[in-house]
Write a protein that holds these residues in place. Sequence first.
Motif, PDB file in Angstrom:
ATOM      1  N   LEU A  65       0.855  -1.186   0.000  1.00 28.52           N
ATOM      2  CA  LEU A  65       0.000   0.000   0.000  1.00 28.52           C
ATOM      3  C   LEU A  65       0.893   1.238   0.000  1.00 28.52           C
ATOM      4  O   LEU A  65       1.744   1.394   0.876  1.00 28.52           O
ATOM      5  N   VAL A  66       0.716   2.101  -0.998  1.00 27.42           N
ATOM      6  CA  VAL A  66       1.483   3.356  -1.068  1.00 27.42           C
ATOM      7  C   VAL A  66       0.454   4.483  -0.973  1.00 27.42           C
ATOM      8  O   VAL A  66      -0.448   4.582  -1.802  1.00 27.42           O
ATOM      9  N   GLY A 120       2.883  -4.589   3.062  1.00 29.07           N
ATOM     10  CA  GLY A 120       3.734  -3.494   3.498  1.00 29.07           C
ATOM     11  C   GLY A 120       3.055  -2.178   3.177  1.00 29.07           C
ATOM     12  O   GLY A 120       2.033  -2.155   2.481  1.00 29.07           O
ATOM     13  N   MET A 121       3.650  -1.104   3.707  1.00 32.26           N
ATOM     14  CA  MET A 121       2.992   0.199   3.556  1.00 32.26           C
ATOM     15  C   MET A 121       4.062   1.285   3.408  1.00 32.26           C
ATOM     16  O   MET A 121       5.025   1.327   4.183  1.00 32.26           O
ATOM     17  N   ILE A 122       3.877   2.124   2.407  1.00 34.08           N
ATOM     18  CA  ILE A 122       4.723   3.309   2.253  1.00 34.08           C
ATOM     19  C   ILE A 122       3.797   4.501   2.421  1.00 34.08           C
ATOM     20  O   ILE A 122       2.787   4.606   1.730  1.00 34.08           O
ATOM     21  N   VAL A 133       6.125  -0.133   7.953  1.00 30.10           N
ATOM     22  CA  VAL A 133       5.878   1.101   7.192  1.00 30.10           C
ATOM     23  C   VAL A 133       7.207   1.782   6.847  1.00 30.10           C
ATOM     24  O   VAL A 133       8.134   1.792   7.660  1.00 30.10           O
ATOM     25  N   LEU A 134       7.270   2.298   5.630  1.00 27.13           N
ATOM     26  CA  LEU A 134       8.360   3.211   5.242  1.00 27.13           C
ATOM     27  C   LEU A 134       7.749   4.607   5.211  1.00 27.13           C
ATOM     28  O   LEU A 134       6.801   4.858   4.461  1.00 27.13           O
ATOM     29  N   LEU A 135       8.279   5.502   6.051  1.00 29.80           N
ATOM     30  CA  LEU A 135       7.727   6.851   6.148  1.00 29.80           C
ATOM     31  C   LEU A 135       8.467   7.800   5.209  1.00 29.80           C
ATOM     32  O   LEU A 135       9.707   7.814   5.166  1.00 29.80           O
ATOM     33  N   PHE A 145       5.971  -1.545  12.903  1.00 26.62           N
ATOM     34  CA  PHE A 145       7.428  -1.515  12.756  1.00 26.62           C
ATOM     35  C   PHE A 145       7.786  -0.483  11.688  1.00 26.62           C
ATOM     36  O   PHE A 145       7.601  -0.742  10.490  1.00 26.62           O
ATOM     37  N   ALA A 146       8.301   0.670  12.119  1.00 23.17           N
ATOM     38  CA  ALA A 146       8.715   1.696  11.155  1.00 23.17           C
ATOM     39  C   ALA A 146      10.133   1.396  10.683  1.00 23.17           C
ATOM     40  O   ALA A 146      11.020   1.151  11.509  1.00 23.17           O
TER      41      ALA A 146
END
Length: 185
Positions: free
Chosen positions: A4-5, A73-75, A109-111, A138-139
């Motif tokens: 998910l972006v 995953g999530m960005i 997550v990638l912030l 988990f960042a």
Amino acid sequence: MRVLVFSASLRKDSLNHKLAAATARMVEAAGEKAELRRMNDFDMPFYDADLYTAKGTPDGAQKLADLVTGTDGMILSSPEYNWGVPATIKNAIDWLSRMEPNPLRHRTVLLCAAAPSPVGGVRGLLHLRDSLETLSTFAYPRLLCLPRANEAFADDGSLKDAKIADEFQGIVADYLKFAAAVQSR
Ligand code: FNR
């Protein structure tokens, strides 16, 4: 993997959405599938405990939670407002935090942040990371920040500076390895 972006700005010409779209292409370049969304796709009222008691989770928050739990995953690319977290994304986190089970628990997550300023929105991300970590998200330790973002994109949405594009591609690739490792634990 499906990732998910997601961009947290409501603005049509959002720099953070441009950055999200650029990272989505990086996910695809790394051989994974990106699901690009923006805050406007998830309409929800301000968190109100009385509303929650009466009507439960709003549809927009449920839709976002389903995407968070249904992807690997999530960005997340968010503006910095006054050195902090925009109400849009904080409100979404607050709604998701009341759900059981907690959809953000043990997700990665990638912030990211894009801003016209030379700092690139990093101060807002530090607050955003705190709120997510308290929910057991988990960042990824590296933050992907794009300073002077108003000058950074070509007309086709690509990053003009090849060195920055390479660096970001590397961060995205590393995040994908981290997300895969956490998913398979
Ligand atoms: C900002 N902006 C901003 N920029 C920054 O680097 N640090 C900050 O603290 C703030 N604070 C801030 C508050 C408010 C209310 C607004 C509207 C703007 C500028 C911000 O980075 C810029 O408007 C971006 O373009 C917003 O992101 P999007 O909407 O382009 O994704």
